[in-house]
Design a protein around this motif. Structure first.
Motif, PDB file in Angstrom:
ATOM      1  N   LEU A 233     -67.586 -19.758 -14.656  1.00  0.00           N
ATOM      2  CA  LEU A 233     -68.315 -19.345 -15.847  1.00  0.00           C
ATOM      3  C   LEU A 233     -68.629 -17.857 -15.818  1.00  0.00           C
ATOM      4  O   LEU A 233     -68.339 -17.126 -16.772  1.00  0.00           O
ATOM      5  N   GLY A 234     -69.211 -17.411 -14.718  1.00  0.00           N
ATOM      6  CA  GLY A 234     -69.554 -15.999 -14.597  1.00  0.00           C
ATOM      7  C   GLY A 234     -68.340 -15.115 -14.642  1.00  0.00           C
ATOM      8  O   GLY A 234     -68.348 -14.043 -15.275  1.00  0.00           O
ATOM      9  N   ASN A 235     -67.246 -15.555 -14.000  1.00  0.00           N
ATOM     10  CA  ASN A 235     -66.036 -14.739 -13.967  1.00  0.00           C
ATOM     11  C   ASN A 235     -65.412 -14.583 -15.356  1.00  0.00           C
ATOM     12  O   ASN A 235     -65.007 -13.489 -15.747  1.00  0.00           O
ATOM     13  N   LEU A 236     -65.321 -15.688 -16.112  1.00  0.00           N
ATOM     14  CA  LEU A 236     -64.692 -15.618 -17.423  1.00  0.00           C
ATOM     15  C   LEU A 236     -65.549 -14.857 -18.427  1.00  0.00           C
ATOM     16  O   LEU A 236     -65.037 -14.055 -19.206  1.00  0.00           O
ATOM     17  N   ILE A 237     -66.855 -15.098 -18.402  1.00  0.00           N
ATOM     18  CA  ILE A 237     -67.752 -14.362 -19.305  1.00  0.00           C
ATOM     19  C   ILE A 237     -67.748 -12.883 -18.942  1.00  0.00           C
ATOM     20  O   ILE A 237     -67.684 -12.007 -19.805  1.00  0.00           O
ATOM     21  N   GLY A 238     -67.781 -12.590 -17.645  1.00  0.00           N
ATOM     22  CA  GLY A 238     -67.728 -11.201 -17.199  1.00  0.00           C
ATOM     23  C   GLY A 238     -66.422 -10.528 -17.574  1.00  0.00           C
ATOM     24  O   GLY A 238     -66.395  -9.363 -17.965  1.00  0.00           O
ATOM     25  N   SER A 239     -65.309 -11.267 -17.461  1.00  0.00           N
ATOM     26  CA  SER A 239     -64.005 -10.712 -17.821  1.00  0.00           C
ATOM     27  C   SER A 239     -63.936 -10.382 -19.307  1.00  0.00           C
ATOM     28  O   SER A 239     -63.412  -9.338 -19.702  1.00  0.00           O
ATOM     29  N   ASP A 240     -64.486 -11.275 -20.137  1.00  0.00           N
ATOM     30  CA  ASP A 240     -64.489 -11.013 -21.579  1.00  0.00           C
ATOM     31  C   ASP A 240     -65.323  -9.779 -21.918  1.00  0.00           C
ATOM     32  O   ASP A 240     -64.938  -8.962 -22.760  1.00  0.00           O
ATOM     33  N   PHE A 241     -66.475  -9.652 -21.256  1.00  0.00           N
ATOM     34  CA  PHE A 241     -67.318  -8.480 -21.499  1.00  0.00           C
ATOM     35  C   PHE A 241     -66.600  -7.207 -21.063  1.00  0.00           C
ATOM     36  O   PHE A 241     -66.622  -6.188 -21.764  1.00  0.00           O
ATOM     37  N   PHE A 242     -65.928  -7.257 -19.910  1.00  0.00           N
ATOM     38  CA  PHE A 242     -65.209  -6.076 -19.422  1.00  0.00           C
ATOM     39  C   PHE A 242     -64.048  -5.729 -20.353  1.00  0.00           C
ATOM     40  O   PHE A 242     -63.753  -4.551 -20.576  1.00  0.00           O
ATOM     41  N   ASN A 243     -63.375  -6.754 -20.903  1.00  0.00           N
ATOM     42  CA  ASN A 243     -62.287  -6.484 -21.850  1.00  0.00           C
ATOM     43  C   ASN A 243     -62.785  -5.703 -23.059  1.00  0.00           C
ATOM     44  O   ASN A 243     -62.120  -4.772 -23.529  1.00  0.00           O
ATOM     45  N   PHE A 244     -63.953  -6.076 -23.576  1.00  0.00           N
ATOM     46  CA  PHE A 244     -64.490  -5.383 -24.746  1.00  0.00           C
ATOM     47  C   PHE A 244     -65.089  -4.027 -24.385  1.00  0.00           C
ATOM     48  O   PHE A 244     -64.739  -2.996 -24.954  1.00  0.00           O
ATOM     49  N   ALA A 245     -66.028  -4.033 -23.429  1.00  0.00           N
ATOM     50  CA  ALA A 245     -66.743  -2.799 -23.106  1.00  0.00           C
ATOM     51  C   ALA A 245     -65.853  -1.805 -22.363  1.00  0.00           C
ATOM     52  O   ALA A 245     -65.937  -0.595 -22.598  1.00  0.00           O
ATOM     53  N   GLY A 246     -64.997  -2.311 -21.462  1.00  0.00           N
ATOM     54  CA  GLY A 246     -64.150  -1.433 -20.668  1.00  0.00           C
ATOM     55  C   GLY A 246     -62.815  -1.138 -21.320  1.00  0.00           C
ATOM     56  O   GLY A 246     -62.491   0.015 -21.626  1.00  0.00           O
ATOM     57  N   VAL A 247     -62.017  -2.177 -21.554  1.00  0.00           N
ATOM     58  CA  VAL A 247     -60.667  -1.995 -22.096  1.00  0.00           C
ATOM     59  C   VAL A 247     -60.702  -1.442 -23.514  1.00  0.00           C
ATOM     60  O   VAL A 247     -60.106  -0.400 -23.808  1.00  0.00           O
ATOM     61  N   LEU A 248     -61.414  -2.127 -24.413  1.00  0.00           N
ATOM     62  CA  LEU A 248     -61.476  -1.666 -25.799  1.00  0.00           C
ATOM     63  C   LEU A 248     -62.261  -0.370 -25.909  1.00  0.00           C
ATOM     64  O   LEU A 248     -61.888   0.531 -26.670  1.00  0.00           O
ATOM     65  N   GLY A 249     -63.343  -0.249 -25.134  1.00  0.00           N
ATOM     66  CA  GLY A 249     -64.146   0.969 -25.178  1.00  0.00           C
ATOM     67  C   GLY A 249     -63.356   2.199 -24.799  1.00  0.00           C
ATOM     68  O   GLY A 249     -63.375   3.220 -25.513  1.00  0.00           O
ATOM     69  N   LEU A 250     -62.639   2.125 -23.682  1.00  0.00           N
ATOM     70  CA  LEU A 250     -61.866   3.287 -23.226  1.00  0.00           C
ATOM     71  C   LEU A 250     -60.702   3.577 -24.165  1.00  0.00           C
ATOM     72  O   LEU A 250     -60.390   4.745 -24.425  1.00  0.00           O
ATOM     73  N   THR A 251     -60.068   2.528 -24.686  1.00  0.00           N
ATOM     74  CA  THR A 251     -58.962   2.727 -25.633  1.00  0.00           C
ATOM     75  C   THR A 251     -59.444   3.455 -26.879  1.00  0.00           C
ATOM     76  O   THR A 251     -58.813   4.408 -27.345  1.00  0.00           O
ATOM     77  N   CYS A 252     -60.571   3.004 -27.445  1.00  0.00           N
ATOM     78  CA  CYS A 252     -61.115   3.662 -28.643  1.00  0.00           C
ATOM     79  C   CYS A 252     -61.557   5.085 -28.349  1.00  0.00           C
ATOM     80  O   CYS A 252     -61.466   5.970 -29.209  1.00  0.00           O
ATOM     81  N   LEU A 253     -62.043   5.306 -27.133  1.00  0.00           N
ATOM     82  CA  LEU A 253     -62.463   6.653 -26.745  1.00  0.00           C
ATOM     83  C   LEU A 253     -61.267   7.601 -26.710  1.00  0.00           C
ATOM     84  O   LEU A 253     -61.367   8.772 -27.082  1.00  0.00           O
ATOM     85  N   LEU A 254     -60.110   7.092 -26.296  1.00  0.00           N
ATOM     86  CA  LEU A 254     -58.901   7.905 -26.213  1.00  0.00           C
ATOM     87  C   LEU A 254     -58.177   8.000 -27.553  1.00  0.00           C
ATOM     88  O   LEU A 254     -57.609   9.032 -27.891  1.00  0.00           O
ATOM     89  N   LYS A 255     -58.196   6.893 -28.310  1.00  0.00           N
ATOM     90  CA  LYS A 255     -57.501   6.879 -29.605  1.00  0.00           C
ATOM     91  C   LYS A 255     -58.171   5.872 -30.538  1.00  0.00           C
ATOM     92  O   LYS A 255     -58.148   4.670 -30.259  1.00  0.00           O
TER      93      LYS A 255
END
Length: 309
Positions: A233-255
């Motif tokens: 549970l913690g791993n999947l919820i954490g992964s989803d949060f990282f996908n949004f805050a980390g992956v999407l966040g950094l992508t939007c920051l760059l482009k």
């Protein structure tokens, strides 16, 4: 068509193995230089398992394929909470707790709702990307001060081992593999979408999302086999949060990413999915087998609906 399908399968395997190589080799190297297991869990494991999503999302964004870029993140999160979490619960009911529901789950829900709200402006810009990255950094600092050993379970395979020069080679090979895999997956997915006459969003939110979620699926299956379903549970919820805050966040920051009407619809579904999962986890503090089947059914229905549009 056949070549595109083969290319997509090859890219999925490159992303899968590349992520595993990064996690294992980087963890050993970090421990050799006395980096704490907490830091390893919060950074290396998170980056390793989310590397496929990041490479595919960023690659698509800079090639102007914005629907694949955003749909990959949205689709991966839905796949994680629908198919993977559902299957794991069907194998064995998952026990939840107040921290998972009221802290991590609520944070994921509010983050997802915030992205949906901003999406109605038509663009996820650099400022918003910076806000997501700031949120991620703040969350990691908070966990660090609480001294929670997030993600350490995934690294059991490296315990008792010592890093050698070969691990440096495996680390480089891992990043090379996910870089090549990300490029090939975007190319193949775009071609498949054109051949089938469906939108890039549909391919991104289904097939590409499932392909980039392979590391999470493998990690969860391994944990289930070892009888450690509670950590899922913690791993999947954490992964989803990282996908949004980390992956999407950094992508939007760059482009900055333009948001299509399909993307807004997908985000609405994801907000509903996160809310449903939180409700199911709160009722009885357990995700039962039939509730897992419900989540899998919703995921499969969504796939069928997307392809029929």
């Amino acid at each position: 068509m056949f070549i595109d399908i083969v290319t997509f399968c090859v890219s999925a395997f490159l992303l899968w193995f590349g992520a595993n190589w990064i996690v294992a080799s980087a963890a050993l190297i970090a421990r050799k230089y006395n980096v704490s297991e907490l830091v390893i869990g919060l950074t290396i494991v998170a980056v390793g398992t989310s590397a496929p999503e990041f490479l595919v999302t960023l690659n698509a964004a800079f090639r102007g394929q914005n629907d694949i870029s955003l749909s990959n993140v949205v689709g991966s999160n839905i796949f994680n909470l629908g198919f993977i979490l559902g299957v794991m619960a069907m194998i064995k009911p998952l026990v939840s707790n107040r921290t998972i529901v009221y802290r991590d789950g609520l944070l994921l829900f509010l983050t997802t709702a915030g992205i949906l709200a901003v999406s109605f402006t038509g663009t996820l810009g650099r400022f918003f990307g910076g806000c997501l990255m700031t949120l991620l950094i703040g969350y990691l600092i908070y966990l660090g001060r609480k001294r929670e050993n997030v993600g350490a379970e995934e690294l059991e395979e490296t315990r008792g081992k010592v890093a050698t020069w070969r691990d440096g080679i495996w680390l480089v090979a891992g990043f090379a593999a996910i870089s090549a895999g990300g490029h090939l997956m975007v190319t193949a997915a775009s071609s498949i979408a054109a051949d089938f006459g469906v939108s890039s969003w549909v391919i991104g939110v289904t097939i590409v999302a499932a392909g980039t979620s392979l590391p999470e699926l493998v990690t969860c299956l391994a944990a289930s086999v070892r009888g450690k379903n509670e950590m899922l549970l913690g791993n999947l919820i954490g992964s989803d949060f990282f996908n949004f805050a980390g992956v999407l966040g950094l992508t939007c920051l760059l482009k900055p990413l333009p948001v299509s009407p399909e993307a807004s619809s997908g985000l609405i579904l994801l907000v509903a999915m996160v809310g449903l999962v939180m409700i199911l986890l709160r009722t009885g503090w357990k995700l039962t087998r039939w509730e897992g089947g419900l989540l899998v059914g919703i995921n499969l229905f969504r796939w069928a609906h997307d392809f029929m549009q």
